[in-house]
Design a protein around this motif. Structure first.
Motif, PDB file in Angstrom:
ATOM      1  N   ALA A 105       0.802  -1.225   0.000  1.00 41.75           N
ATOM      2  CA  ALA A 105       0.000   0.000   0.000  1.00 41.75           C
ATOM      3  C   ALA A 105       0.834   1.273   0.000  1.00 41.75           C
ATOM      4  N   GLU A 106       2.065   1.203   0.517  1.00 40.49           N
ATOM      5  CA  GLU A 106       2.925   2.390   0.548  1.00 40.49           C
ATOM      6  C   GLU A 106       3.950   2.397  -0.576  1.00 40.49           C
ATOM      7  N   CYS A 107       3.690   1.666  -1.650  1.00 37.79           N
ATOM      8  CA  CYS A 107       4.607   1.674  -2.794  1.00 37.79           C
ATOM      9  C   CYS A 107       4.748   3.101  -3.311  1.00 37.79           C
ATOM     10  N   ASN A 108       5.885   3.396  -3.919  1.00 34.67           N
ATOM     11  CA  ASN A 108       6.173   4.783  -4.292  1.00 34.67           C
ATOM     12  C   ASN A 108       6.851   4.831  -5.657  1.00 34.67           C
ATOM     13  N   PRO A 109       6.467   5.784  -6.490  1.00 35.02           N
ATOM     14  CA  PRO A 109       7.053   5.856  -7.838  1.00 35.02           C
ATOM     15  C   PRO A 109       8.546   6.178  -7.842  1.00 35.02           C
ATOM     16  N   TYR A 110       9.092   6.614  -6.697  1.00 36.45           N
ATOM     17  CA  TYR A 110      10.525   6.920  -6.631  1.00 36.45           C
ATOM     18  C   TYR A 110      11.341   5.793  -5.999  1.00 36.45           C
ATOM     19  N   PHE A 111      10.703   4.681  -5.694  1.00 36.92           N
ATOM     20  CA  PHE A 111      11.399   3.556  -5.066  1.00 36.92           C
ATOM     21  C   PHE A 111      11.456   2.364  -6.010  1.00 36.92           C
ATOM     22  N   PHE A 112      12.669   1.838  -6.224  1.00 37.78           N
ATOM     23  CA  PHE A 112      12.887   0.612  -6.977  1.00 37.78           C
ATOM     24  C   PHE A 112      13.776  -0.306  -6.146  1.00 37.78           C
ATOM     25  N   ASN A 113      13.535  -1.609  -6.262  1.00 44.85           N
ATOM     26  CA  ASN A 113      14.355  -2.585  -5.541  1.00 44.85           C
ATOM     27  C   ASN A 113      14.897  -3.598  -6.529  1.00 44.85           C
ATOM     28  N   VAL A 114      16.232  -3.710  -6.621  1.00 42.47           N
ATOM     29  CA  VAL A 114      16.843  -4.665  -7.551  1.00 42.47           C
ATOM     30  C   VAL A 114      17.195  -5.982  -6.873  1.00 42.47           C
ATOM     31  N   ALA A 115      16.886  -6.118  -5.577  1.00 44.24           N
ATOM     32  CA  ALA A 115      17.274  -7.315  -4.832  1.00 44.24           C
ATOM     33  C   ALA A 115      16.114  -8.307  -4.751  1.00 44.24           C
ATOM     34  N   TRP A 116      15.121  -8.021  -3.929  1.00 41.60           N
ATOM     35  CA  TRP A 116      13.997  -8.891  -3.644  1.00 41.60           C
ATOM     36  C   TRP A 116      13.112  -8.172  -2.625  1.00 41.60           C
ATOM     37  N   GLN A 117      11.907  -8.653  -2.466  1.00 42.12           N
ATOM     38  CA  GLN A 117      11.065  -8.208  -1.362  1.00 42.12           C
ATOM     39  C   GLN A 117      11.426  -9.076  -0.156  1.00 42.12           C
ATOM     40  N   ASN A 118      11.408  -8.484   1.036  1.00 36.80           N
ATOM     41  CA  ASN A 118      11.936  -9.153   2.232  1.00 36.80           C
ATOM     42  C   ASN A 118      11.482 -10.600   2.402  1.00 36.80           C
ATOM     43  N   ASP A 119      10.267 -10.910   2.018  1.00 34.02           N
ATOM     44  CA  ASP A 119       9.726 -12.251   2.248  1.00 34.02           C
ATOM     45  C   ASP A 119      10.305 -13.306   1.315  1.00 34.02           C
ATOM     46  N   ASN A 120      10.847 -12.904   0.161  1.00 30.17           N
ATOM     47  CA  ASN A 120      10.987 -13.835  -0.958  1.00 30.17           C
ATOM     48  C   ASN A 120      11.933 -15.009  -0.723  1.00 30.17           C
ATOM     49  N   LEU A 121      13.147 -14.757  -0.240  1.00 32.76           N
ATOM     50  CA  LEU A 121      14.068 -15.875  -0.026  1.00 32.76           C
ATOM     51  C   LEU A 121      13.522 -16.839   1.024  1.00 32.76           C
ATOM     52  N   HIS A 122      12.769 -16.300   1.965  1.00 31.01           N
ATOM     53  CA  HIS A 122      12.183 -17.110   3.035  1.00 31.01           C
ATOM     54  C   HIS A 122      11.006 -17.935   2.504  1.00 31.01           C
ATOM     55  N   GLU A 123      10.251 -17.351   1.576  1.00 34.77           N
ATOM     56  CA  GLU A 123       9.184 -18.109   0.924  1.00 34.77           C
ATOM     57  C   GLU A 123       9.772 -19.317   0.199  1.00 34.77           C
ATOM     58  N   ALA A 124      10.881 -19.089  -0.505  1.00 37.12           N
ATOM     59  CA  ALA A 124      11.514 -20.185  -1.243  1.00 37.12           C
ATOM     60  C   ALA A 124      11.965 -21.300  -0.293  1.00 37.12           C
ATOM     61  N   MET A 125      12.518 -20.919   0.871  1.00 38.99           N
ATOM     62  CA  MET A 125      12.954 -21.940   1.814  1.00 38.99           C
ATOM     63  C   MET A 125      11.762 -22.620   2.482  1.00 38.99           C
ATOM     64  N   GLY A 126      10.713 -21.871   2.757  1.00 35.45           N
ATOM     65  CA  GLY A 126       9.504 -22.493   3.288  1.00 35.45           C
ATOM     66  C   GLY A 126       8.984 -23.572   2.356  1.00 35.45           C
ATOM     67  N   LYS A 127       9.021 -23.286   1.060  1.00 37.83           N
ATOM     68  CA  LYS A 127       8.580 -24.271   0.069  1.00 37.83           C
ATOM     69  C   LYS A 127       9.499 -25.486   0.066  1.00 37.83           C
ATOM     70  N   HIS A 128      10.816 -25.243   0.115  1.00 39.56           N
ATOM     71  CA  HIS A 128      11.768 -26.364   0.099  1.00 39.56           C
ATOM     72  C   HIS A 128      11.624 -27.239   1.342  1.00 39.56           C
ATOM     73  N   VAL A 129      11.531 -26.626   2.520  1.00 40.54           N
ATOM     74  CA  VAL A 129      11.426 -27.390   3.771  1.00 40.54           C
ATOM     75  C   VAL A 129      10.129 -28.203   3.786  1.00 40.54           C
ATOM     76  N   ALA A 130       9.061 -27.613   3.273  1.00 40.18           N
ATOM     77  CA  ALA A 130       7.801 -28.355   3.179  1.00 40.18           C
ATOM     78  C   ALA A 130       7.942 -29.544   2.239  1.00 40.18           C
ATOM     79  N   ASN A 131       8.592 -29.312   1.090  1.00 41.59           N
ATOM     80  CA  ASN A 131       8.771 -30.397   0.114  1.00 41.59           C
ATOM     81  C   ASN A 131       9.631 -31.529   0.661  1.00 41.59           C
ATOM     82  N   GLU A 132      10.538 -31.195   1.580  1.00 42.03           N
ATOM     83  CA  GLU A 132      11.420 -32.206   2.166  1.00 42.03           C
ATOM     84  C   GLU A 132      10.724 -32.996   3.268  1.00 42.03           C
ATOM     85  N   GLY A 133       9.504 -32.607   3.632  1.00 41.33           N
ATOM     86  CA  GLY A 133       8.709 -33.399   4.555  1.00 41.33           C
ATOM     87  C   GLY A 133       8.906 -33.102   6.028  1.00 41.33           C
TER      88      GLY A 133
END
Length: 389
Positions: free
Chosen positions: A131-159
């Motif tokens: 909701a607070e996105c801004n036309p003067y802000f760009f991020n070339v890395a990731w959104q804070n959640d993203n690497l953790h989402e990927a690991m959540g998926k991997h850990v779930a897949n590993e059982g």
């Protein structure tokens, strides 16, 4: 992934409509963490950015380039003062460098209110993705959640059925564990939030031991994570309860500081050292040659931030004072990148692939991170739907 394509028609129209004369120089304000336990993160962003500037011949496009570097000391008030100096006195054209999201949230208003473009090489708070996105802000890395989402998926897949979670109590720490839980559907044995900057984890390790989880997931960047992993290994828990981490807590700086105890740790990332593209190979070779160490995620993000700025400057023929045209160029230009290709979503956060790395012992006895698998393809953050851009 699909390449970013320059929206030539709209950009040409913006340029044609503008009567602003092209600048002959560009000034970049880099505020990052260069002191304290997390100094290594800011140093890597700075060094990656400066290596890109060197590769570009010292200029962005045809513009003489000046980079002003300041240490925020991981202190929001210090950071606010630097942001005010950058915008009011130095009148920078672009800013970058912030490591921590609480710092980014503190200084964002100074940059946005002054219509100064901010290209984040790390901090990706959920607020600025939604909701607070801004036309003067760009991020070339990731959104804070993203690497953790990927690991959540991997850990779930590993059982794994019952996982303990640990992160520092600040915006990125909260985003991290929310991201993990978004894709991990098992039970959470315990969810712990430590003090930001904390270096002694005896209490947390005792709590984790008591809950008897199947696995532990941490987000502890910089000296926090190095200290925790050393203490976790010393406690004997590493062999009993496997440890998983995002790329920042399993990167080359961690491997160098911890060594053998890192072997077997899986971590998630959007970039890895062995990526088979010409720019990345040059980046890795020259970074190691110039700085005497292997690059980390942070260094790759600093490099890509500089490459985006350069590509956008070239796209507008140096006419960076036409802010609408420059914004469109930042959003759509096909910028060179060490990670492979990415696109920006409507909230100016990247849509990109995420990967799994494993820390392994090589044949010569050295301990290194290596690519293991792709976890997510063309993944976008969960908050873009709340951004009205």
């Amino acid at each position: 992934m699909h390449k970013k394509h320059l929206l030539a028609a709209s950009l040409a129209a913006l340029l044609a409509a503008s009567t602003v004369q092209a600048a002959d120089s560009i000034k970049v304000g880099m505020m990052t963490t260069l002191s304290g336990p997390a100094a290594g993160l800011g140093v890597d962003i700075r060094d990656g950015f400066n290596l890109a500037v060197k590769h570009l011949g010292g200029n962005f496009g045809d513009l003489n380039t000046e980079v002003l570097i300041s240490d925020d000391a991981q202190n929001p008030e210090t950071a606010r003062q630097i942001a005010e100096r950058f915008t009011l006195r130095d009148r920078v054209d672009v800013a970058t460098g912030v490591v921590f999201s609480n710092i980014m949230l503190a200084v964002g208003p100074s940059f946005f209110d002054s219509e100064t473009f901010y290209i984040s090489a790390n901090a990706g708070p959920s607020e600025y993705a939604g909701a607070e996105c801004n036309p003067y802000f760009f991020n070339v890395a990731w959104q804070n959640d993203n690497l953790h989402e990927a690991m959540g998926k991997h850990v779930a897949n590993e059982g794994f059925k019952k996982v303990a979670l640990l992160a520092p109590n600040y915006p990125a720490g909260i985003d991290a564990l929310n991201g993990f839980k978004r894709f991990y559907q098992g039970d959470v044995a315990v969810e712990l939030y430590s003090r930001l900057g904390q270096l002694d984890y005896a209490t947390e390790i005792a709590q984790i031991r008591q809950t008897r989880p199947d696995a532990l997931y941490i987000f502890l960047p910089g000296g926090m994570g190095i200290n925790f992993i050393k203490q976790y290994a010393s406690s004997g828990m590493m062999n009993r309860t496997p440890l998983f981490a995002p790329g920042f807590s399993g990167d080359e700086d961690f491997v160098n500081a911890i060594g053998e105890d890192m072997v077997g740790l899986f971590n998630t990332t959007h970039w890895y050292r062995e990526m088979d593209n010409e720019l990345n190979q040059r980046f890795v070779t020259d970074f190691q040659g110039d700085y005497g160490r292997l690059p980390t995620l942070y260094a790759s993000q600093g490099y890509d931030a500089a490459m985006l700025i350069d590509a956008a400057v070239r796209a507008v023929d140096g006419n960076i004072e036409d802010k609408d045209a420059f914004r469109e160029a930042l959003r759509s230009v096909d910028a060179p990148t060490v990670r492979g290709n990415y696109t920006f979503g409507n909230n100016h956060y990247p849509i990109q692939n995420y990967y799994l790395r494993e820390v392994v012992r090589e044949d010569d006895g050295t301990v290194r991170n290596h690519f293991a698998a792709e976890v997510m393809t063309d993944h976008q953050d969960a908050y873009a739907k709340d951004c009205n851009m």
